[in-house]
Design an enzyme around this catalytic site. Structure first.
Site, PDB file in Angstrom:
ATOM      1  N   HIS A  34      56.387 -34.627 -23.491  1.00  0.00           N
ATOM      2  CA  HIS A  34      56.660 -34.393 -24.906  1.00  0.00           C
ATOM      3  C   HIS A  34      57.246 -35.676 -25.502  1.00  0.00           C
ATOM      4  O   HIS A  34      57.379 -36.697 -24.794  1.00  0.00           O
ATOM      5  CB  HIS A  34      57.601 -33.189 -25.083  1.00  0.00           C
ATOM      6  CG  HIS A  34      58.826 -33.254 -24.208  1.00  0.00           C
ATOM      7  ND1 HIS A  34      59.810 -34.207 -24.369  1.00  0.00           N
ATOM      8  CD2 HIS A  34      59.218 -32.506 -23.145  1.00  0.00           C
ATOM      9  CE1 HIS A  34      60.756 -34.028 -23.475  1.00  0.00           C
ATOM     10  NE2 HIS A  34      60.419 -33.009 -22.705  1.00  0.00           N
ATOM     11  N   HIS A  37      59.861 -37.626 -23.531  1.00  0.00           N
ATOM     12  CA  HIS A  37      59.352 -38.533 -22.493  1.00  0.00           C
ATOM     13  C   HIS A  37      58.793 -39.804 -23.141  1.00  0.00           C
ATOM     14  O   HIS A  37      58.981 -40.908 -22.623  1.00  0.00           O
ATOM     15  CB  HIS A  37      58.206 -37.874 -21.709  1.00  0.00           C
ATOM     16  CG  HIS A  37      58.594 -36.683 -20.900  1.00  0.00           C
ATOM     17  ND1 HIS A  37      58.181 -35.410 -21.207  1.00  0.00           N
ATOM     18  CD2 HIS A  37      59.347 -36.575 -19.774  1.00  0.00           C
ATOM     19  CE1 HIS A  37      58.650 -34.566 -20.301  1.00  0.00           C
ATOM     20  NE2 HIS A  37      59.374 -35.243 -19.438  1.00  0.00           N
ATOM     21  N   GLN A 153      72.102 -35.268 -14.157  1.00  0.00           N
ATOM     22  CA  GLN A 153      71.100 -35.995 -13.359  1.00  0.00           C
ATOM     23  C   GLN A 153      71.293 -37.504 -13.524  1.00  0.00           C
ATOM     24  O   GLN A 153      71.177 -38.264 -12.565  1.00  0.00           O
ATOM     25  CB  GLN A 153      69.690 -35.577 -13.783  1.00  0.00           C
ATOM     26  CG  GLN A 153      68.592 -36.425 -13.160  1.00  0.00           C
ATOM     27  CD  GLN A 153      67.209 -35.875 -13.433  1.00  0.00           C
ATOM     28  OE1 GLN A 153      66.765 -34.950 -12.776  1.00  0.00           O
ATOM     29  NE2 GLN A 153      66.510 -36.444 -14.406  1.00  0.00           N
TER      30      GLN A 153
HETATM   31  O1  PAF Z   1      63.944 -35.336 -14.917  1.00  0.00           O
HETATM   32  C1  PAF Z   1      62.903 -35.073 -14.272  1.00  0.00           C
HETATM   33  O2  PAF Z   1      61.827 -34.845 -14.843  1.00  0.00           O
HETATM   34  C2  PAF Z   1      62.960 -35.033 -12.755  1.00  0.00           C
HETATM   35  O3  PAF Z   1      64.170 -34.511 -12.313  1.00  0.00           O
HETATM   36  C3  PAF Z   1      62.688 -36.406 -12.102  1.00  0.00           C
HETATM   37  C4  PAF Z   1      63.751 -37.423 -12.461  1.00  0.00           C
HETATM   38  C5  PAF Z   1      61.320 -36.915 -12.531  1.00  0.00           C
HETATM   39  C6  PAF Z   1      62.697 -36.260 -10.580  1.00  0.00           C
HETATM   40  O4  PAF Z   1      61.709 -35.370 -10.142  1.00  0.00           O
END
Ligand code: PAF
Length: 282
Positions: A34, A37, A153
């Site tokens: 989307h 990204h 994350q």
């Molecule tokens: O954020 C994401 O889409 C996922 O956690 C990642 C960083 C691609 C790892 O699979």
């Protein structure tokens, strides 16, 4: 735009980039791309000579099999979007390439595992840590780009880079939102229209809490009020709504104007789990 499926395929391109002194940016994704990204991709294009986007739905980071089975996949649209952004390479490995064997190594991020996503999704950060390490080792980027929506994350990946002395510059890109404020997420594709409407409680509760804290209200009162608001939203089930330090992820019990803070929220809308966060004192 080249499609690359294995580390061996990529190796020659990597050698050539190295010879030519080119910087390489990696944008790791799980597809269903989307605008959020694409913001990462655009930033990467500005900051590196060569941009590699990886698309791999990593099974080991899902602690819920149903979530993994239903994770949206829109590969043709994804490739069209990436072509449109003039991405240089798309790395689309299959599961065998990434996991020729089940890893025996596991990564424990210490206290980061015990709060928020770490507490509610056991094993999730181990899966993220392993796959991101593999992607870093295969692509060998000089820079990597991640979205702020997955705030914890980003904390995990910063730790990974620091603790393993990886020579990779990380850039965290602000959350892209829909016009009504909902944070963009691939999982939004799975919301029913009614769930999509009620999903606005995530951003509305974050903004309401921020206003109230800045106006002097006590954190426990704010948190209690938001918990009640969620109970009154029939399709939403709150998992957590916490005030945290945005680097250590330590959970605060009180708000302090002199300390960095963010609020993180996770909630189910029907069966779809969404997360969001908002800086309070950056
Ligand atoms: O954020 C994401 O889409 C996922 O956690 C990642 C960083 C691609 C790892 O699979």
């Amino acid at each position: 735009m080249h499609l690359v499926h294995t580390g061996a395929d990529w190796h020659n391109y990597w050698l050539e980039s190295l010879k030519n002194g080119k910087s390489i940016a990696l944008v790791p994704t799980m597809g269903a791309l989307h605008e959020g990204h694409l913001d990462l991709v655009r930033k990467a294009k500005l900051e590196a000579d060569i941009v590699v986007v990886s698309i791999f739905v990593n099974p080991t980071q899902f602690n819920n099999q149903e979530d993994f089975n239903n994770y949206p996949s829109t590969i043709d649209e994804d490739l069209a979007k990436l072509r449109n952004e003039n991405v240089d390479f798309v790395f689309i490995p299959d599961t065998e390439t990434i996991y020729p064997e089940k890893p025996k190594l596991s990564i424990n991020f210490g206290e980061l595992e015990t709060v928020l996503e770490g507490a509610f999704r056991p094993g999730h950060f181990n899966g993220v840590g392993i796959v991101v390490s593999k992607l870093f080792n295969i692509i060998k980027p000089t820079k990597a780009f991640f979205g702020q929506k997955d705030l914890q994350q980003t904390g995990i990946i910063k730790r990974l880079v620091k603790d393993l002395s990886l020579n990779i510059e990380l850039t965290i890109v602000p959350t892209r939102r829909e016009d009504d404020g909902l944070a963009m997420s691939s999982r939004n594709l799975r919301l029913s229209p009614a769930e999509r409407d009620q999903a606005l409680i995530l951003i509305s509760s974050l903004t309401k809490a921020k206003q109230e804290l800045l106006a002097g209200k006590q954190w426990f009162e704010v948190q209690n009020q938001i918990t009640r608001d969620f109970r009154e939203t029939p399709l939403a089930t709150l998992e957590y709504f916490e005030l945290i330090h945005p680097d250590s992820f330590m959970v605060y019990t009180d708000f302090d104007f002199n300390q960095k803070s963010s609020i993180c929220v996770a909630a189910y809308l029907g069966k779809i789990r969404l997360i969001d966060n908002l800086p309070i004192i950056p």
